[in-house]
Design a protein around this motif. Structure first.
Motif, PDB file in Angstrom:
ATOM      1  N   ARG A 192       0.682  -1.153   0.065  1.00  0.00           N
ATOM      2  CA  ARG A 192       0.043  -0.100   0.056  1.00  0.00           C
ATOM      3  C   ARG A 192       0.876   1.337  -0.095  1.00  0.00           C
ATOM      4  NH1 ARG A 192      -4.251  -2.645   3.874  1.00  0.00           N
ATOM      5  NH2 ARG A 192      -2.417  -2.315   5.237  1.00  0.00           N
ATOM      6  N   THR A 193       1.977   1.296   0.619  1.00  0.00           N
ATOM      7  CA  THR A 193       2.961   2.491   0.714  1.00  0.00           C
ATOM      8  C   THR A 193       3.394   2.590  -0.943  1.00  0.00           C
ATOM      9  OG1 THR A 193       3.564   2.147   3.107  1.00  0.00           O
ATOM     10  CG2 THR A 193       5.168   3.175   1.552  1.00  0.00           C
ATOM     11  N   LEU A 194       3.808   1.744  -1.440  1.00  0.00           N
ATOM     12  CA  LEU A 194       4.321   1.544  -2.624  1.00  0.00           C
ATOM     13  C   LEU A 194       3.186   2.342  -3.714  1.00  0.00           C
ATOM     14  CD1 LEU A 194       6.311   1.295  -4.949  1.00  0.00           C
ATOM     15  CD2 LEU A 194       5.781  -1.120  -5.126  1.00  0.00           C
ATOM     16  N   GLN A 195       1.670   1.768  -3.440  1.00  0.00           N
ATOM     17  CA  GLN A 195       0.837   2.330  -4.162  1.00  0.00           C
ATOM     18  C   GLN A 195       0.447   3.583  -4.002  1.00  0.00           C
ATOM     19  OE1 GLN A 195      -2.288  -0.667  -2.909  1.00  0.00           O
ATOM     20  NE2 GLN A 195      -2.324  -1.350  -4.882  1.00  0.00           N
ATOM     21  N   ARG A 196       0.661   4.254  -2.808  1.00  0.00           N
ATOM     22  CA  ARG A 196       0.508   5.613  -2.561  1.00  0.00           C
ATOM     23  C   ARG A 196       1.652   6.467  -3.374  1.00  0.00           C
ATOM     24  NH1 ARG A 196      -0.969   3.798   2.580  1.00  0.00           N
ATOM     25  NH2 ARG A 196       1.193   4.243   3.260  1.00  0.00           N
ATOM     26  N   LYS A 197       2.760   5.832  -3.200  1.00  0.00           N
ATOM     27  CA  LYS A 197       4.018   6.653  -3.854  1.00  0.00           C
ATOM     28  C   LYS A 197       3.923   6.549  -5.466  1.00  0.00           C
ATOM     29  CE  LYS A 197       7.611   5.852  -0.542  1.00  0.00           C
ATOM     30  NZ  LYS A 197       8.287   7.072  -0.255  1.00  0.00           N
ATOM     31  N   LEU A 198       3.233   5.540  -6.080  1.00  0.00           N
ATOM     32  CA  LEU A 198       2.791   5.649  -7.494  1.00  0.00           C
ATOM     33  C   LEU A 198       1.839   6.522  -7.814  1.00  0.00           C
ATOM     34  CD1 LEU A 198       3.407   1.605  -8.025  1.00  0.00           C
ATOM     35  CD2 LEU A 198       4.860   3.523  -9.027  1.00  0.00           C
ATOM     36  N   GLN A 199       1.142   6.927  -7.002  1.00  0.00           N
ATOM     37  CA  GLN A 199      -0.225   7.757  -7.428  1.00  0.00           C
ATOM     38  C   GLN A 199       0.343   9.318  -7.398  1.00  0.00           C
ATOM     39  OE1 GLN A 199      -3.226   6.835  -4.527  1.00  0.00           O
ATOM     40  NE2 GLN A 199      -3.891   5.072  -5.660  1.00  0.00           N
ATOM     41  N   LYS A 200       1.510   9.545  -6.673  1.00  0.00           N
ATOM     42  CA  LYS A 200       1.924  10.918  -6.759  1.00  0.00           C
ATOM     43  C   LYS A 200       2.608  10.902  -7.856  1.00  0.00           C
ATOM     44  CE  LYS A 200       2.446  10.859  -1.678  1.00  0.00           C
ATOM     45  NZ  LYS A 200       3.536  11.144  -0.759  1.00  0.00           N
ATOM     46  N   ARG A 201       2.712  12.422  -8.281  1.00  0.00           N
ATOM     47  CA  ARG A 201       3.369  12.674  -9.225  1.00  0.00           C
ATOM     48  C   ARG A 201       5.000  12.806  -9.110  1.00  0.00           C
ATOM     49  NH1 ARG A 201       1.213  13.992 -13.957  1.00  0.00           N
ATOM     50  NH2 ARG A 201      -0.953  14.529 -14.066  1.00  0.00           N
ATOM     51  N   PRO A 202       5.696  12.566  -9.995  1.00  0.00           N
ATOM     52  CA  PRO A 202       7.348  12.532  -9.839  1.00  0.00           C
ATOM     53  C   PRO A 202       7.695  14.070  -9.665  1.00  0.00           C
ATOM     54  CG  PRO A 202       6.858  11.967 -11.962  1.00  0.00           C
ATOM     55  CD  PRO A 202       5.473  12.057 -11.288  1.00  0.00           C
ATOM     56  N   ALA A 203       9.086  14.090  -8.793  1.00  0.00           N
ATOM     57  CA  ALA A 203       9.611  15.259  -8.853  1.00  0.00           C
ATOM     58  C   ALA A 203      10.266  15.588  -9.920  1.00  0.00           C
ATOM     59  CB  ALA A 203      10.692  15.185  -7.676  1.00  0.00           C
ATOM     60  N   ARG A 204      10.122  16.840 -10.469  1.00  0.00           N
ATOM     61  CA  ARG A 204      10.769  17.443 -11.944  1.00  0.00           C
ATOM     62  C   ARG A 204      12.082  17.036 -11.922  1.00  0.00           C
ATOM     63  NH1 ARG A 204       7.744  17.924 -15.775  1.00  0.00           N
ATOM     64  NH2 ARG A 204       6.200  19.608 -15.753  1.00  0.00           N
TER      65      ARG A 204
END
Length: 178
Positions: free
Chosen positions: A165-177
């Protein structure tokens, strides 16, 4: 060179797909819209479009699998990956699998068409000498690990030593530029 009149547009975001589809139709293209891998391959088989615009993340599916299938079945089809979640790993893999170019969203219609018809790279692109941020490095590492595990989030989470679930949350965020 005669421009192909038919484009396969694969994106799970209905609003984005419709807006981009209308913009392409105004430029006299016939647009075949798909929201998943199965419908994309079905439409390609029925219409054999000369161009394809493929989203990297199609719901829970990988656009890389669509690129691979289309490039192997239709080697003359010009394919471009369009994504809001760009990473070096997925860009390299997309090109290896048969995409001509890899663009980040939002991208102007003219930039997408230019990428579809451009046969060579651009040596004049500014190569930044600034190192990536820690957040961006984390994003790249997660993307590489996910690709190494064929998109399996549970297996990638185990390899990264984090909860799924932690990984899923990280994948839902936009990556840093950077």
């Amino acid at each position: 060179m005669q421009l192909p009149e038919s484009i396969l547009l694969v994106d799970d975001d209905e609003a984005f797909r419709d807006v981009l589809g209308r913009a392409l139709e105004r430029r006299d293209f016939t647009v075949h819209k798909a929201s998943d891998r199965h419908s994309a391959l079905t439409l390609a088989g029925q219409h054999t479009p000369g161009l394809g615009i493929i989203d990297l993340c199609i719901g829970d599916e990988s656009g890389l699998q669509v690129i691979e299938a289309l490039a192997s079945r239709y080697p003359d089809m010009r394919l471009v990956v369009l994504t809001g979640f760009a990473s070096i790993t997925t860009a390299v893999e997309a090109i290896k699998l048969g995409a001509r170019h890899y663009l980040t969203k939002p991208a102007a219609v003219d930039a997408i068409l230019d990428a579809l018809y451009r046969d060579k790279g651009n040596a004049d692109i500014d190569a930044s000498r600034q190192p990536m941020s820690v957040k961006r490095l984390e994003w790249e590492h997660i993307q590489k690990t996910l690709a190494d595990h064929d998109g399996n989030i549970s297996a990638a989470a185990r390899a990264l030593g984090m909860h799924r679930r932690t990984l899923q949350r990280k994948l839902q965020k936009r990556p840093a530029r950077h």
